[in-house]
Design a protein around this motif. Structure first.
Motif, PDB file in Angstrom:
ATOM      1  N   VAL A  14     -25.958   3.239 110.186  1.00 53.94           N
ATOM      2  CA  VAL A  14     -25.527   3.228 111.516  1.00 53.94           C
ATOM      3  C   VAL A  14     -26.688   2.509 112.179  1.00 53.94           C
ATOM      4  N   THR A  15     -26.270   1.293 112.704  1.00 52.26           N
ATOM      5  CA  THR A  15     -27.218  -0.044 113.289  1.00 52.26           C
ATOM      6  C   THR A  15     -27.219  -0.204 114.687  1.00 52.26           C
ATOM      7  N   TRP A  16     -28.144  -0.167 115.419  1.00 55.52           N
ATOM      8  CA  TRP A  16     -28.229  -0.538 116.843  1.00 55.52           C
ATOM      9  C   TRP A  16     -28.327  -2.089 116.933  1.00 55.52           C
ATOM     10  N   ALA A  17     -27.694  -2.610 117.662  1.00 54.96           N
ATOM     11  CA  ALA A  17     -28.158  -4.286 118.066  1.00 54.96           C
ATOM     12  C   ALA A  17     -26.959  -4.757 119.109  1.00 54.96           C
ATOM     13  N   LYS A  18     -27.230  -6.033 119.262  1.00 56.47           N
ATOM     14  CA  LYS A  18     -26.379  -6.707 120.428  1.00 56.47           C
ATOM     15  C   LYS A  18     -24.998  -6.954 119.431  1.00 56.47           C
ATOM     16  N   TYR A  19     -23.939  -6.447 119.737  1.00 54.37           N
ATOM     17  CA  TYR A  19     -22.859  -7.076 118.740  1.00 54.37           C
ATOM     18  C   TYR A  19     -21.922  -7.832 119.651  1.00 54.37           C
ATOM     19  N   ALA A  20     -21.174  -8.757 118.820  1.00 56.38           N
ATOM     20  CA  ALA A  20     -19.770  -9.234 119.533  1.00 56.38           C
ATOM     21  C   ALA A  20     -18.649  -8.967 118.786  1.00 56.38           C
ATOM     22  N   VAL A  21     -17.944  -8.346 119.729  1.00 51.51           N
ATOM     23  CA  VAL A  21     -16.578  -7.834 119.056  1.00 51.51           C
ATOM     24  C   VAL A  21     -15.388  -8.624 119.892  1.00 51.51           C
ATOM     25  N   GLY A  22     -14.734  -9.489 118.863  1.00 57.78           N
ATOM     26  CA  GLY A  22     -13.766 -10.190 119.871  1.00 57.78           C
ATOM     27  C   GLY A  22     -14.413 -11.040 120.966  1.00 57.78           C
ATOM     28  N   ARG A  23     -14.072 -10.802 122.202  1.00 60.54           N
ATOM     29  CA  ARG A  23     -14.835 -11.432 123.414  1.00 60.54           C
ATOM     30  C   ARG A  23     -15.885 -10.618 123.976  1.00 60.54           C
ATOM     31  N   TRP A  24     -15.930  -9.306 123.564  1.00 59.19           N
ATOM     32  CA  TRP A  24     -16.850  -8.422 124.028  1.00 59.19           C
ATOM     33  C   TRP A  24     -18.252  -8.403 123.508  1.00 59.19           C
ATOM     34  N   ILE A  25     -19.378  -8.506 124.100  1.00 62.59           N
ATOM     35  CA  ILE A  25     -20.616  -8.579 123.646  1.00 62.59           C
ATOM     36  C   ILE A  25     -21.338  -7.568 124.381  1.00 62.59           C
ATOM     37  N   TRP A  26     -22.035  -6.719 123.708  1.00 56.35           N
ATOM     38  CA  TRP A  26     -23.024  -5.747 124.189  1.00 56.35           C
ATOM     39  C   TRP A  26     -23.648  -4.814 123.134  1.00 56.35           C
ATOM     40  N   PRO A  27     -24.832  -4.231 123.516  1.00 58.83           N
ATOM     41  CA  PRO A  27     -25.704  -3.472 122.848  1.00 58.83           C
ATOM     42  C   PRO A  27     -25.171  -2.087 122.505  1.00 58.83           C
ATOM     43  N   SER A  28     -24.994  -1.899 121.042  1.00 64.48           N
ATOM     44  CA  SER A  28     -24.341  -0.705 120.670  1.00 64.48           C
ATOM     45  C   SER A  28     -24.745  -0.253 119.324  1.00 64.48           C
ATOM     46  N   PHE A  29     -24.173   1.125 118.893  1.00 57.86           N
ATOM     47  CA  PHE A  29     -24.483   1.578 117.580  1.00 57.86           C
ATOM     48  C   PHE A  29     -23.211   0.993 116.923  1.00 57.86           C
ATOM     49  N   ARG A  30     -23.271   0.611 115.571  1.00 61.12           N
ATOM     50  CA  ARG A  30     -22.275   0.123 114.739  1.00 61.12           C
ATOM     51  C   ARG A  30     -22.292   1.111 113.668  1.00 61.12           C
ATOM     52  N   MET A  31     -20.981   1.616 113.194  1.00 61.06           N
ATOM     53  CA  MET A  31     -20.794   2.423 111.907  1.00 61.06           C
ATOM     54  C   MET A  31     -19.468   2.180 111.593  1.00 61.06           C
ATOM     55  N   VAL A  32     -19.310   2.403 110.401  1.00 60.54           N
ATOM     56  CA  VAL A  32     -17.778   2.309 109.614  1.00 60.54           C
ATOM     57  C   VAL A  32     -17.391   3.869 109.434  1.00 60.54           C
ATOM     58  N   VAL A  33     -16.123   4.180 109.594  1.00 59.28           N
ATOM     59  CA  VAL A  33     -15.642   5.325 109.629  1.00 59.28           C
ATOM     60  C   VAL A  33     -14.218   5.048 108.564  1.00 59.28           C
ATOM     61  N   LEU A  34     -14.043   6.092 107.827  1.00 58.56           N
ATOM     62  CA  LEU A  34     -12.863   6.328 106.853  1.00 58.56           C
ATOM     63  C   LEU A  34     -11.850   7.053 107.613  1.00 58.56           C
ATOM     64  N   LEU A  35     -10.693   6.862 108.008  1.00 57.05           N
ATOM     65  CA  LEU A  35      -9.952   7.638 108.809  1.00 57.05           C
ATOM     66  C   LEU A  35      -8.464   7.879 107.697  1.00 57.05           C
ATOM     67  N   ASN A  36      -8.433   9.239 107.751  1.00 57.47           N
ATOM     68  CA  ASN A  36      -7.379   9.605 106.657  1.00 57.47           C
ATOM     69  C   ASN A  36      -6.320  10.216 107.640  1.00 57.47           C
ATOM     70  N   ASN A  37      -5.141   9.869 107.607  1.00 51.71           N
ATOM     71  CA  ASN A  37      -3.917  10.352 108.269  1.00 51.71           C
ATOM     72  C   ASN A  37      -2.787  10.514 107.138  1.00 51.71           C
ATOM     73  N   TYR A  38      -3.260  10.731 105.916  1.00 51.31           N
ATOM     74  CA  TYR A  38      -2.277  10.411 104.837  1.00 51.31           C
ATOM     75  C   TYR A  38      -1.172  11.637 104.725  1.00 51.31           C
ATOM     76  N   GLN A  39      -1.887  12.710 105.089  1.00 55.10           N
ATOM     77  CA  GLN A  39      -0.856  14.111 105.007  1.00 55.10           C
ATOM     78  C   GLN A  39       0.037  14.310 106.178  1.00 55.10           C
ATOM     79  N   ASN A  40      -0.350  13.480 107.472  1.00 59.38           N
ATOM     80  CA  ASN A  40       0.439  13.626 108.525  1.00 59.38           C
ATOM     81  C   ASN A  40       1.882  12.922 108.657  1.00 59.38           C
ATOM     82  N   LYS A  41       2.788  13.418 109.363  1.00 60.76           N
ATOM     83  CA  LYS A  41       4.133  13.039 109.363  1.00 60.76           C
ATOM     84  C   LYS A  41       4.247  12.127 110.679  1.00 60.76           C
TER      85      LYS A  41
END
Length: 140
Positions: A14-41
């Motif tokens: 988990v990293t704190w920095a000033k990030y640019a996401v698309g046209r948005w720039i702001w100081p934030s925490f960045r993390m990568v999550v794994l989303l599993n909706n495989y069992q759902n209909k």
């Protein structure tokens, strides 16, 4: 009924920095999550925030953005992410206590790193609380 959706950290980082996401720039925490909706209909919609303790009491960061998988220019602040049924995917998640669009750099919040948690709420009423280990947190 049993919960058919699951979320976990895809990276122990988990990293704190000033990030640019698309046209948005702001100081934030960045993390990568794994989303599993495989069992759902049906699709699931999720929103996220961070919670920790600080010297001033409880601290929360409610401004978030998931990266748009197809087109980063379509990222929208504080918009729930739709996860299709029968899918598993990794997405980057940015969360801050500063409003999205705060362009100037800010210091990492003074929080008790041992109490930091990612909270994910789903439209179907489930809540996931994922503890973040203090050793995962770095100042970018």
């Amino acid at each position: 009924p049993p919960i058919k959706f699951n979320i976990e950290f895809a990276e122990k980082k988990v990293t704190w920095a000033k990030y640019a996401v698309g046209r948005w720039i702001w100081p934030s925490f960045r993390m990568v999550v794994l989303l599993n909706n495989y069992q759902n209909k049906s699709p699931e919609y999720i929103r996220a925030y961070l919670h920790a303790n600080s010297n001033d009491g409880e601290w929360e960061a409610k401004y978030y953005m998931f990266t748009n998988r197809e087109n980063e220019d379509k990222n929208k602040p504080n918009e729930e992410l739709r996860i299709e049924p029968k899918t598993k995917e990794k997405v980057a998640l940015f969360i801050s206590n500063y409003e999205i669009g705060t362009a100037e750099p800010k210091p990492m919040p003074d929080i008790d790193r041992d109490t930091l948690k990612l909270v994910i709420e789903t439209e179907s009423g489930n809540m996931f609380t994922l503890p973040i280990r203090s050793g995962w947190i770095s100042n970018g």
